[in-house]
Write an enzyme that holds these catalytic residues in place. Structure first.
Site, mmCIF file in Angstrom:
data_model
loop_
_atom_site.group_PDB
_atom_site.id
_atom_site.type_symbol
_atom_site.label_atom_id
_atom_site.label_comp_id
_atom_site.label_asym_id
_atom_site.label_seq_id
_atom_site.Cartn_x
_atom_site.Cartn_y
_atom_site.Cartn_z
ATOM 1 N N LYS A 22 9.261 33.912 20.929
ATOM 2 C CA LYS A 22 10.607 34.392 21.298
ATOM 3 C C LYS A 22 11.638 33.282 21.099
ATOM 4 C CE LYS A 22 11.898 34.380 25.827
ATOM 5 N NZ LYS A 22 13.178 33.700 26.026
ATOM 6 N N ASN A 23 11.328 32.093 21.596
ATOM 7 C CA ASN A 23 12.319 31.009 21.586
ATOM 8 C C ASN A 23 12.543 30.413 20.204
ATOM 9 O OD1 ASN A 23 12.688 31.434 24.269
ATOM 10 N ND2 ASN A 23 11.673 29.557 24.966
ATOM 11 N N ARG A 92 20.861 34.542 28.174
ATOM 12 C CA ARG A 92 21.610 33.284 28.027
ATOM 13 C C ARG A 92 21.632 32.768 26.596
ATOM 14 N NH1 ARG A 92 21.026 28.628 28.811
ATOM 15 N NH2 ARG A 92 22.784 27.725 29.871
ATOM 16 N N CYS A 116 22.140 31.889 37.085
ATOM 17 C CA CYS A 116 20.860 32.176 36.447
ATOM 18 C C CYS A 116 19.782 32.033 37.494
ATOM 19 C CB CYS A 116 20.668 31.175 35.309
ATOM 20 S SG CYS A 116 19.001 31.129 34.710
ATOM 21 N N ARG A 121 22.604 26.587 34.816
ATOM 22 C CA ARG A 121 22.248 26.209 33.446
ATOM 23 C C ARG A 121 23.520 26.132 32.623
ATOM 24 N NH1 ARG A 121 17.098 29.841 31.760
ATOM 25 N NH2 ARG A 121 17.053 28.502 29.919
ATOM 26 N N ASP A 304 8.311 25.929 31.148
ATOM 27 C CA ASP A 304 7.987 27.353 30.995
ATOM 28 C C ASP A 304 6.518 27.654 31.296
ATOM 29 O OD1 ASP A 304 10.554 27.990 30.388
ATOM 30 O OD2 ASP A 304 10.265 28.277 28.250
ATOM 31 N N VAL A 326 12.940 19.740 35.126
ATOM 32 C CA VAL A 326 13.873 20.254 34.108
ATOM 33 C C VAL A 326 14.925 21.174 34.730
ATOM 34 C CG1 VAL A 326 14.083 21.520 31.942
ATOM 35 C CG2 VAL A 326 12.115 20.038 32.320
ATOM 36 N N ARG A 396 10.995 40.882 28.730
ATOM 37 C CA ARG A 396 11.918 40.026 27.965
ATOM 38 C C ARG A 396 11.126 39.080 27.066
ATOM 39 N NH1 ARG A 396 14.843 36.232 31.291
ATOM 40 N NH2 ARG A 396 15.033 35.400 29.200
HETATM 41 C C1 UD1 Z 1 15.253 26.586 26.425
HETATM 42 C C2 UD1 Z 1 14.290 27.742 26.457
HETATM 43 C C3 UD1 Z 1 13.727 27.945 27.868
HETATM 44 C C4 UD1 Z 1 13.119 26.647 28.386
HETATM 45 C C5 UD1 Z 1 14.099 25.490 28.235
HETATM 46 C C6 UD1 Z 1 13.495 24.136 28.587
HETATM 47 C C7 UD1 Z 1 15.154 29.200 24.730
HETATM 48 C C8 UD1 Z 1 15.810 30.475 24.363
HETATM 49 N N1 UD1 Z 1 15.000 28.935 26.018
HETATM 50 O O1 UD1 Z 1 16.329 26.910 27.289
HETATM 51 O O2 UD1 Z 1 12.730 28.964 27.808
HETATM 52 O O3 UD1 Z 1 12.816 26.794 29.764
HETATM 53 O O4 UD1 Z 1 14.577 25.398 26.874
HETATM 54 O O5 UD1 Z 1 12.352 23.914 27.823
HETATM 55 O O6 UD1 Z 1 14.722 28.450 23.863
HETATM 56 N N2 UD1 Z 1 21.666 21.369 30.390
HETATM 57 C C9 UD1 Z 1 22.894 20.892 30.761
HETATM 58 N N3 UD1 Z 1 23.956 21.133 29.935
HETATM 59 C C10 UD1 Z 1 23.820 21.809 28.767
HETATM 60 C C11 UD1 Z 1 22.563 22.292 28.394
HETATM 61 C C12 UD1 Z 1 21.490 22.049 29.226
HETATM 62 O O7 UD1 Z 1 23.066 20.281 31.818
HETATM 63 O O8 UD1 Z 1 24.829 21.985 28.057
HETATM 64 C C13 UD1 Z 1 20.496 21.143 31.266
HETATM 65 C C14 UD1 Z 1 19.929 22.431 31.843
HETATM 66 O O9 UD1 Z 1 20.602 22.825 33.012
HETATM 67 C C15 UD1 Z 1 18.484 22.042 32.112
HETATM 68 C C16 UD1 Z 1 18.183 21.067 30.963
HETATM 69 O O10 UD1 Z 1 19.429 20.630 30.483
HETATM 70 O O11 UD1 Z 1 18.392 21.371 33.342
HETATM 71 C C17 UD1 Z 1 17.375 21.660 29.824
HETATM 72 O O12 UD1 Z 1 17.990 22.851 29.382
HETATM 73 P P1 UD1 Z 1 17.868 23.345 27.860
HETATM 74 O O13 UD1 Z 1 16.871 22.513 27.161
HETATM 75 O O14 UD1 Z 1 19.242 23.411 27.288
HETATM 76 O O15 UD1 Z 1 17.300 24.798 28.038
HETATM 77 P P2 UD1 Z 1 17.695 26.098 27.235
HETATM 78 O O16 UD1 Z 1 18.012 25.755 25.820
HETATM 79 O O17 UD1 Z 1 18.689 26.860 28.009
#
Ligand code: UD1
Length: 417
Positions: A22-23, A92, A116, A121, A304, A326, A396
């Site tokens: 999915k990701n 998201r 969320c 996030r 995850d 995380v 999902r």
């Molecule tokens: C992706 C995955 C999700 C997985 C996560 C971490 C997809 C669609 N989803 O989510 O399944 O749990 O990676 O492996 O691929 N953060 C910030 N600011 C930002 C972006 C992120 O502070 O602009 C923080 C987030 O709150 C979190 C951390 O960074 O604490 C990691 O988030 P991120 O790696 O961005 O996760 P996603 O891409 O949303």
């Protein structure tokens, strides 16, 4: 609404095929917006999040058609540059359209994701990156509006490695003028696949899979033609299903290099893992040893898989500590596991799990995608009946999970409530 019913206690046996990730499929689908043509992506899983992505692509003006597990995306006529609140709040990852829209159309408008289930996030790091590339960012009525007549390559340092942020910036920078360097980039296999896919479209990206990625912008990209990598989180969930039931399962499509952290922790717990030609064989022990885990970015232990590993540790012969670094607030499954007889205490960002001999089945509720999977795993290991409500979360991200588990001998089915 559907629920899942499980009568556990059966050691799983046989082999199960992992679906496409999915990701990985989501960013690849959005990457098709970068090319003025018709792209084809195969091995796309049948999931609610994929349907949401298709709906979003259609709202932007793309034509999308299915053929088996392949999706064709005709992105020649993009008429809108907006991802509405309705879609972003459902998924998201919809924010991943911003990079491609900005690069291809010079403009994108995306609703802010808002609250969320697994804590705040934000997307501040995505936006900071676009700004570094010369985009003007405005926040207006809950929407982010990004504009740039021409993106220009720049150095982008991520305060923390963000998967979505790295993907959004990769897609934007592919069509920017000059060189972009992403520092402290995420290194997940999904990032590597996206970079390889973009390179196959004509992009010039080096270093994906390391913390520093260099992108030489190009003027145009060709349509994409690729096949999605296997879902390492689905694979990991089946690996734990085998382990928790004391079963013997060949997880077809599981890739060793994507699972190093999980494999090492499973081996510490007493699980036997054998590499076979087309996957990993997992043999559960009679007694599971307690193991501590700490989630972190790839190649660390994936957040995850945290909920699923916690379900496994509820059956260990001792006490383990599960630390989540995380996401904040990613322990909602704890209350539900406790309702099934688990002994778990929360201590800040850690959960202390004392293994119990028996879990009692119970009616429980799914709270997010991976939490739902942990309840299924606990149910598979419990003698009594477990009923899991609100399984739309599960739909999902897991393709036909009850059918796949039933194929391994589990007594599990879906019922209408
Ligand atoms: C992706 C995955 C999700 C997985 C996560 C971490 C997809 C669609 N989803 O989510 O399944 O749990 O990676 O492996 O691929 N953060 C910030 N600011 C930002 C972006 C992120 O502070 O602009 C923080 C987030 O709150 C979190 C951390 O960074 O604490 C990691 O988030 P991120 O790696 O961005 O996760 P996603 O891409 O949303």
């Amino acid at each position: 609404m559907d629920k899942i019913v499980i009568k556990g206690g059966v050691p799983l046996a046989g082999d199960v095929q992992v679906s496409g990730a999915k990701n990985s499929a989501l960013p690849l689908l959005f990457a098709t917006l970068l090319a003025d043509g018709v792209s084809e992506i195969c091995n796309v899983p049948h999931l609610r999040d994929i349907n949401t992505a298709v709906k979003l692509l259609r709202e932007l003006g793309a034509e999308v058609s299915h053929e088996g597990d392949c999706l064709r995306v005709d992105a020649r006529k993009i008429q809108s540059v907006e991802a509405s609140y309705d879609l972003v709040k459902t998924m998201r990852a919809s924010v991943l359209v911003l990079g491609p829209l900005l690069a291809r159309c010079g403009h994108g408008r995306v609703s802010l994701p808002g609250g969320c289930a697994i804590g705040a996030r934000p997307i501040n790091l995505h936006l900071k990156g676009f700004e570094a590339l010369g985009a003007e960012i405005q926040l207006d009525h809950g929407y982010v509006e990004a504009t740039a007549a021409q993106l220009r390559g720049a150095k982008v340092y991520f305060d923390m490695p963000t998967v979505g942020g790295t993907e959004n910036l990769l897609m934007a920078a592919a069509l920017a003028e000059g060189e972009t360097v992403l520092e402290n980039a995420a290194r997940e296999p999904e990032i590597v696949q996206l970079a390889e896919a973009l390179n196959s479209m004509g992009a010039k990206i080096q270093g994906a899979g390391t913390a520093i990625i260099r992108i030489q912008g190009v003027e145009t990209l060709q349509p994409l033609n690729c096949s999605v990598i296997p879902d390492r989180i689905e694979a990991g969930t089946f690996m734990i299903a085998a382990a928790i039931t004391g079963g013997n399962v060949l997880v077809r499509g599981a890739v060793e290099e994507h699972q190093e952290a999980l494999i090492s922790k499973l081996v510490d717990a007493g699980v036997t893992i054998q590499k076979e030609e087309d996957g990993l064989r997992v043999i559960g022990p009679e007694i599971l040893s307690p193991v501590d885990i700490r989630t972190s970015v790839f190649p660390g232990f994936p957040t995850d898989m945290q909920a699923q590993f916690m379900a496994l540790m509820t059956r260990s012969s001792g006490t383990s500590r599960i630390s989540e670094t995380v996401f904040e607030n990613r322990f909602m499954h704890v209350c539900e596991l406790q309702r099934m007889g688990a002994e778990i205490q929360i201590d800040g960002h850690s959960a202390i799990v004392r293994g119990v001999r028996e879990m009692t089945g119970a009616p429980v509720m799914a709270t997010d995608l991976r939490a739902s999977a942990s309840l299924i795993l606990a149910g598979l290991a419990s003698e009594n009946t477990t009923e899991i409500a609100r399984i739309y979360h599960l739909d999902r991200g897991y393709e036909k999970i009850e059918e796949k588990l039933a194929g391994l001998g589990a007594r599990i089915w879906r019922e209408q409530e």
